[in-house]
Design an enzyme around this catalytic site. Sequence first.
Site, mmCIF file in Angstrom:
data_model
loop_
_atom_site.group_PDB
_atom_site.id
_atom_site.type_symbol
_atom_site.label_atom_id
_atom_site.label_comp_id
_atom_site.label_asym_id
_atom_site.label_seq_id
_atom_site.Cartn_x
_atom_site.Cartn_y
_atom_site.Cartn_z
ATOM 1 C CG ASN A 186 -8.442 2.215 0.130
ATOM 2 O OD1 ASN A 186 -8.297 3.148 -0.650
ATOM 3 N ND2 ASN A 186 -8.344 0.955 -0.248
ATOM 4 C CD1 TRP A 226 -10.700 11.040 -6.430
ATOM 5 C CD2 TRP A 226 -12.635 10.399 -7.360
ATOM 6 N NE1 TRP A 226 -11.712 11.260 -5.519
ATOM 7 C CE2 TRP A 226 -12.896 10.881 -6.057
ATOM 8 C CE3 TRP A 226 -13.694 9.936 -8.133
ATOM 9 C CZ2 TRP A 226 -14.193 10.903 -5.522
ATOM 10 C CZ3 TRP A 226 -14.992 9.960 -7.598
ATOM 11 C CH2 TRP A 226 -15.226 10.446 -6.319
ATOM 12 C CD1 TRP A 251 -17.460 13.077 -18.377
ATOM 13 C CD2 TRP A 251 -18.085 11.473 -16.934
ATOM 14 N NE1 TRP A 251 -16.376 12.235 -18.158
ATOM 15 C CE2 TRP A 251 -16.737 11.251 -17.283
ATOM 16 C CE3 TRP A 251 -18.703 10.598 -16.040
ATOM 17 C CZ2 TRP A 251 -15.990 10.181 -16.776
ATOM 18 C CZ3 TRP A 251 -17.958 9.533 -15.534
ATOM 19 C CH2 TRP A 251 -16.628 9.343 -15.902
ATOM 20 C CD1 TRP A 291 -1.361 -0.246 -3.837
ATOM 21 C CD2 TRP A 291 -1.738 0.878 -5.744
ATOM 22 N NE1 TRP A 291 -1.947 -1.106 -4.744
ATOM 23 C CE2 TRP A 291 -2.194 -0.441 -5.912
ATOM 24 C CE3 TRP A 291 -1.874 1.776 -6.810
ATOM 25 C CZ2 TRP A 291 -2.770 -0.890 -7.104
ATOM 26 C CZ3 TRP A 291 -2.448 1.330 -8.000
ATOM 27 C CH2 TRP A 291 -2.885 0.014 -8.143
ATOM 28 C CD1 TRP A 318 -12.910 10.787 -14.513
ATOM 29 C CD2 TRP A 318 -11.526 11.780 -13.062
ATOM 30 N NE1 TRP A 318 -11.841 11.266 -15.218
ATOM 31 C CE2 TRP A 318 -10.964 11.871 -14.350
ATOM 32 C CE3 TRP A 318 -10.828 12.339 -11.996
ATOM 33 C CZ2 TRP A 318 -9.742 12.494 -14.603
ATOM 34 C CZ3 TRP A 318 -9.612 12.961 -12.239
ATOM 35 C CH2 TRP A 318 -9.084 13.044 -13.526
ATOM 36 C CD GLU A 375 -2.781 -1.153 -0.110
ATOM 37 O OE1 GLU A 375 -3.229 -0.101 -0.590
ATOM 38 O OE2 GLU A 375 -2.947 -2.267 -0.649
HETATM 39 C C1 LIG Z 1 -11.231 7.823 -4.585
HETATM 40 C C2 LIG Z 1 -10.001 7.731 -3.699
HETATM 41 C C3 LIG Z 1 -9.334 8.887 -3.328
HETATM 42 C C4 LIG Z 1 -8.189 8.813 -2.525
HETATM 43 N N1 LIG Z 1 -7.559 9.976 -2.173
HETATM 44 C C5 LIG Z 1 -6.433 9.914 -1.415
HETATM 45 C C6 LIG Z 1 -5.765 11.104 -1.018
HETATM 46 O O1 LIG Z 1 -6.150 12.230 -1.367
HETATM 47 N N2 LIG Z 1 -4.665 10.991 -0.229
HETATM 48 C C7 LIG Z 1 -4.179 9.773 0.169
HETATM 49 O O2 LIG Z 1 -3.169 9.731 0.876
HETATM 50 N N3 LIG Z 1 -4.783 8.633 -0.218
HETATM 51 C C8 LIG Z 1 -5.893 8.654 -0.982
HETATM 52 N N4 LIG Z 1 -6.518 7.493 -1.336
HETATM 53 C C9 LIG Z 1 -5.881 6.203 -1.018
HETATM 54 C C10 LIG Z 1 -6.287 5.558 0.318
HETATM 55 O O3 LIG Z 1 -7.676 5.539 0.458
HETATM 56 C C11 LIG Z 1 -5.680 6.264 1.533
HETATM 57 O O4 LIG Z 1 -4.296 6.448 1.347
HETATM 58 C C12 LIG Z 1 -5.893 5.434 2.790
HETATM 59 O O5 LIG Z 1 -7.265 5.201 3.021
HETATM 60 C C13 LIG Z 1 -5.268 6.150 3.974
HETATM 61 O O6 LIG Z 1 -5.526 5.480 5.170
HETATM 62 P P1 LIG Z 1 -4.365 4.802 5.982
HETATM 63 O O7 LIG Z 1 -3.245 5.768 6.181
HETATM 64 O O8 LIG Z 1 -4.980 4.207 7.199
HETATM 65 O O9 LIG Z 1 -3.889 3.652 4.990
HETATM 66 P P2 LIG Z 1 -3.038 2.328 5.230
HETATM 67 O O10 LIG Z 1 -3.857 1.198 4.716
HETATM 68 O O11 LIG Z 1 -2.536 2.231 6.606
HETATM 69 O O12 LIG Z 1 -1.832 2.514 4.206
HETATM 70 C C14 LIG Z 1 -0.574 3.119 4.566
HETATM 71 C C15 LIG Z 1 -0.243 4.250 3.607
HETATM 72 O O13 LIG Z 1 -0.120 3.747 2.274
HETATM 73 C C16 LIG Z 1 -0.634 4.707 1.335
HETATM 74 N N5 LIG Z 1 -1.793 4.127 0.666
HETATM 75 C C17 LIG Z 1 -2.676 3.229 1.155
HETATM 76 N N6 LIG Z 1 -3.593 2.895 0.227
HETATM 77 C C18 LIG Z 1 -3.282 3.609 -0.879
HETATM 78 C C19 LIG Z 1 -3.855 3.710 -2.182
HETATM 79 N N7 LIG Z 1 -4.932 2.988 -2.545
HETATM 80 N N8 LIG Z 1 -3.291 4.563 -3.067
HETATM 81 C C20 LIG Z 1 -2.193 5.286 -2.730
HETATM 82 N N9 LIG Z 1 -1.600 5.231 -1.517
HETATM 83 C C21 LIG Z 1 -2.146 4.410 -0.609
HETATM 84 C C22 LIG Z 1 -1.066 5.925 2.157
HETATM 85 O O14 LIG Z 1 0.001 6.852 2.187
HETATM 86 C C23 LIG Z 1 -1.311 5.320 3.536
HETATM 87 O O15 LIG Z 1 -1.173 6.253 4.586
HETATM 88 C C24 LIG Z 1 -7.686 7.542 -2.119
HETATM 89 C C25 LIG Z 1 -8.384 6.390 -2.498
HETATM 90 C C26 LIG Z 1 -9.536 6.481 -3.260
HETATM 91 C C27 LIG Z 1 -10.247 5.209 -3.656
#
Ligand SMILES: Cc1cc2nc3c(=O)[nH]c(=O)nc-3n(C[C@H](O)[C@H](O)[C@H](O)COP(=O)(O)OP(=O)(O)OC[C@H]3O[C@@H](n4cnc5c(N)ncnc54)[C@H](O)[C@@H]3O)c2cc1C
Length: 378
Positions: free
Chosen positions: A241, A282, A206, A178, A259, A175
Amino acid sequence: DAVDRAVAAALARRGVAVRSFLASLLVDPAEARTKGGTPFSVFTPFLRHLLARPAPRAPLPAPGPLRGVGGLASEPLESWGLTPTKPDWAAGFRALWTPGEAGAQARLAAFLDNGLAGYATLRDRPDRPATSRLSPHLRFGEISPFQVWSAASLAREAPPGARPSGADIDKFLAEVAWREFSYHLLVHHPDLATRSFQPRFDAFPWRDDPAGLRAWQRGETGYPIVDAGMRELWRTGWMHNRVRMVVASFLVKHLLIDWRLGERWFWDTLVDADPANNPASWQWVAGSGADAAPYFRIFNPVLQGEKFDPDGAYVKENIPALAGVPASLIHKPFTAPPLLLRQAGVTLGETYPHPLVDHAQARARALDALATIKATER
Ligand SMILES: Cc1cc2nc3c(=O)[nH]c(=O)nc-3n(C[C@H](O)[C@H](O)[C@H](O)COP(=O)(O)OP(=O)(O)OC[C@H]3O[C@@H](n4cnc5c(N)ncnc54)[C@H](O)[C@@H]3O)c2cc1C
């Protein structure tokens, strides 16, 4: 980037040597290349590349005091009055977030102790505190990905009873990767937030639907998992997420709203609003992205709710009006017998909205819309 360049230019004009170091990313996007020498556009090969490289360096200690810049005048941060008061829309944020480096470190330590073990199986459950919630801290550089990567990797060496499984650690690191991948895309596609990565989506039909957009923003779509997510976002500045994926899919597919309007709302409301992760995610959900889920995969919001919030605890926390609805119906109150709803204190259309769209009809409409854009090559 532009700020860095301006600072470097201003210092250079004063004869100060400037050197910059990559601290916010594990891999310099300029360096990561496919075997063919091109930037990555698909996540799995990118992850493989990241894992095959030498391990990210250990975090560096804090730098010592800078010489020659003493005596700079500064103002106390509080004097800028940045925190909202009239109205105080951030009241719900304070219980959850402690901005700053110490808050970030505390969050990481708590996650390593209580969240990492079980992460791989529980990370999709919005009703559990199973993810790290490090995103705002990573977003604003309050913790570095080197610190996060190294601490999670070191957990492999914890004593057996306290050791998360290899699958938990691998999933968490993936993650974090990502995030790297999103930045990689942003650097090579600076217009990620405004242009569909796949040009065929330029012709997507759209819908212009301000009322639908507003209902989505306010958490009034009539689908509890969607509404719980949008209300969690408004109240806390964060959303789980799995629920981000469900609400984004609902906007783009059930409502056929562009989107970019969802991306903008998230940008305005998320505490972790990130210039790379937000648009990349997105586009991933919308199906227009580089390495996207196919557009025709349309989440059923009822089934998603039942699968990932099986007792309805997440919905009840964010939509108190539904607290009396039994778990078996909490994700589809519109199918509940009127008597049961009355006993639960719910009046559809008054205390909780009717569904904005019918799932089956919306799904068929989305597939028709998709058929209008030809599956041409990028
Ligand atoms: C529509 C949409 C919009 C999003 N917008 C953002 C945003 O603006 N900023 C953001 O940081 N994340 C975004 N995410 C990705 C993800 O949802 C969040 O990073 C995550 O929920 C953060 O929670 P956490 O720190 O507990 O994640 P954890 O599961 O603990 O993951 C650890 C770290 O990994 C990174 N990470 C985790 N999942 C993703 C992912 N799918 N994509 C990219 N990095 C990821 C983040 O930096 C996160 O803090 C988005 C996802 C979706 C579906």
